[in-house]
Structures are given as structure tokens and as C-alpha cells.
Design a protein around this motif. Structure first.
Motif, short mmCIF file in Angstrom:
data_model
loop_
_atom_site.label_atom_id
_atom_site.label_comp_id
_atom_site.label_asym_id
_atom_site.label_seq_id
_atom_site.Cartn_x
_atom_site.Cartn_y
_atom_site.Cartn_z
N GLY A 5 21.42 106.10 47.18
CA GLY A 5 20.86 106.04 48.53
C GLY A 5 21.27 104.77 49.25
O GLY A 5 22.45 104.48 49.40
N ALA A 6 20.29 103.97 49.66
CA ALA A 6 20.57 102.72 50.36
C ALA A 6 21.26 101.71 49.46
O ALA A 6 21.91 100.79 49.95
N ALA A 7 21.13 101.86 48.15
CA ALA A 7 21.91 101.13 47.14
C ALA A 7 22.02 99.64 47.36
O ALA A 7 23.10 99.08 47.34
N HIS A 8 20.90 98.97 47.50
CA HIS A 8 20.92 97.53 47.73
C HIS A 8 20.82 96.71 46.46
O HIS A 8 20.88 95.48 46.51
N ALA B 148 22.05 111.78 48.18
CA ALA B 148 21.95 112.83 49.19
C ALA B 148 23.26 113.10 49.90
O ALA B 148 23.54 114.23 50.28
N LEU B 149 24.07 112.09 50.08
CA LEU B 149 25.35 112.26 50.76
C LEU B 149 26.51 112.24 49.78
O LEU B 149 27.58 111.70 50.05
N ASN B 150 26.28 112.81 48.60
CA ASN B 150 27.27 112.87 47.53
C ASN B 150 27.73 111.48 47.08
O ASN B 150 28.82 111.32 46.56
N ALA C 195 29.62 98.60 48.70
CA ALA C 195 30.91 97.97 49.01
C ALA C 195 30.88 97.06 50.23
O ALA C 195 31.60 96.08 50.29
N GLN C 196 30.04 97.36 51.20
CA GLN C 196 30.07 96.66 52.47
C GLN C 196 29.18 95.42 52.50
O GLN C 196 28.36 95.25 53.40
N MET C 197 29.38 94.53 51.54
CA MET C 197 28.62 93.28 51.51
C MET C 197 29.18 92.32 52.55
O MET C 197 30.39 92.30 52.80
N PRO C 198 28.32 91.49 53.15
CA PRO C 198 28.82 90.51 54.11
C PRO C 198 29.69 89.48 53.42
O PRO C 198 29.50 89.21 52.22
N SER D 110 25.72 105.52 49.06
CA SER D 110 25.60 104.50 48.01
C SER D 110 26.87 103.65 47.93
O SER D 110 26.80 102.42 47.77
N LEU D 111 28.01 104.30 48.02
CA LEU D 111 29.29 103.59 47.97
C LEU D 111 29.39 102.59 49.11
O LEU D 111 29.72 101.41 48.90
N LEU D 112 29.10 103.01 50.32
CA LEU D 112 29.20 102.12 51.47
C LEU D 112 28.18 100.99 51.40
O LEU D 112 28.50 99.84 51.72
#
Length: 160
Positions: A68-71, A92-94, A103-106, A98-100
């Protein structure tokens, strides 16, 4: 009791079905590790305490998995300078969400992000082993043998 070199944390017990693959690889290589459920959202204080104290306990690599939000991986990285390897879970979005999220850390707080699901769990363990092998000749030897066995298996394949 031995001290873990790697900690494997996951946001939910349901993630164990996937993350048991990371634990199995670490066991195969004889790497002491500890697996635990902690949540960036539901147990933020306990997560911060556990991860921030990892270095002092002799831990050298953190593997963090969440969906999910994967923090979880990002929160973990914010509380340690140890390498944090994030494993996005199918969600939920396959697993794309979670991947984004993983991966998208500041800039300034890195998380090494692996593939979604069991391939990511296995590769996170192998990457943790590669990190540990930088200073452990016996572990490097095991990793080289593992890779050699993989190559031999592929080269032995035949087609009809």
C-alpha cells in the motif's frame, strides 16, 4: 544467542508469506537475522526505537517490506544510517503503489528498492549478503558458489 547481522521487518503478518523467502536465503547462507512485524503507521514509536537501535546491536543491514502506502522502508531509513533495502508488497494496485512509495524517497534519505513480491524478497536477502560479504571472505565465497551454481543450472538446460 547470536546477534543478527540483518533485520527483516514487515508492516503486517500477512507479508510473511512473501518475506519468508528473504529469511530462507539468509538461512541458506548462514546469516544470523531477525524477522519482526512493525508498522510505520500503527507502531511508529516502536519502529523508530527498533531501527534506531539496530546499529548498536550489531545489525549491518535492514530489509523492510510493506504494501500500500509502503512507508516502512523510508521511515526505517530516516532512523538509521545502515543500508535499508525496501521490498514492495503486492497490494491493491498490483504493488505499483508500494513500489512507488518505496522507490520515491526524497534526496538525502536513500532506500535501495527491490522488485515487488517474492523476487524482491529473495533479491533483498542476496543484496544484504553481498553487502556483508564486502568484509567477510567466507560469505563472499558462498555467494560466488551460489552464482556459479545458477550459471551451471542455466547452461545445463536443454530444449526439445
Amino acid at each position: 544467542m547470536s546477534k543478527p547481522l540483518v533485520i527483516v521487518i514487515m508492516g503486517s503478518k500477512s507479508d510473511w508469506e512473501t518475506m519468508q523467502h528473504a529469511s530462507a536465503v539468509l538461512k541458506e547462507f548462514g546469516v544470523d537475522h531477525e524477522c519482526r512485524v512493525l508498522s510505520a503507521h500503527r507502531t511508529p514509536k516502536q519502529t523508530a526505537e527498533y531501527v534506531s537501535g539496530a546499529d548498536a546491536r550489531g545489525v549491518e543491514v535492514v530489509i523492510a517490506a510493506a504494501g500500500g502506502a509502503a512507508h516502512l522502508a523510508g521511515v526505517s531509513a530516516a532512523h538509521t544510517v545502515l543500508p535499508v533495502l525496501g521490498v514492495p508488497m503486492t497490494s491493491a494496485l498490483n504493488g505499483l503503489d508500494s513500489l512507488l512509495s518505496t522507490a520515491q524517497m526524497p534526496g538525502g534519505i536513500p532506500v535501495g528498492t527491490l522488485a515487488i513480491g517474492s523476487a524482491g524478497a529473495k533479491n533483498a536477502a542476496l543484496l544484504a549478503i553481498a553487502i556483508l560479504a564486502l568484509n567477510r571472505a567466507e560469505l563472499k565465497k558462498k555467494l560466488l558458489a551460489y552464482r556459479d551454481a545458477q550459471a551451471k543450472k542455466v547452461l545445463a538446460e536443454t530444449l526439445p
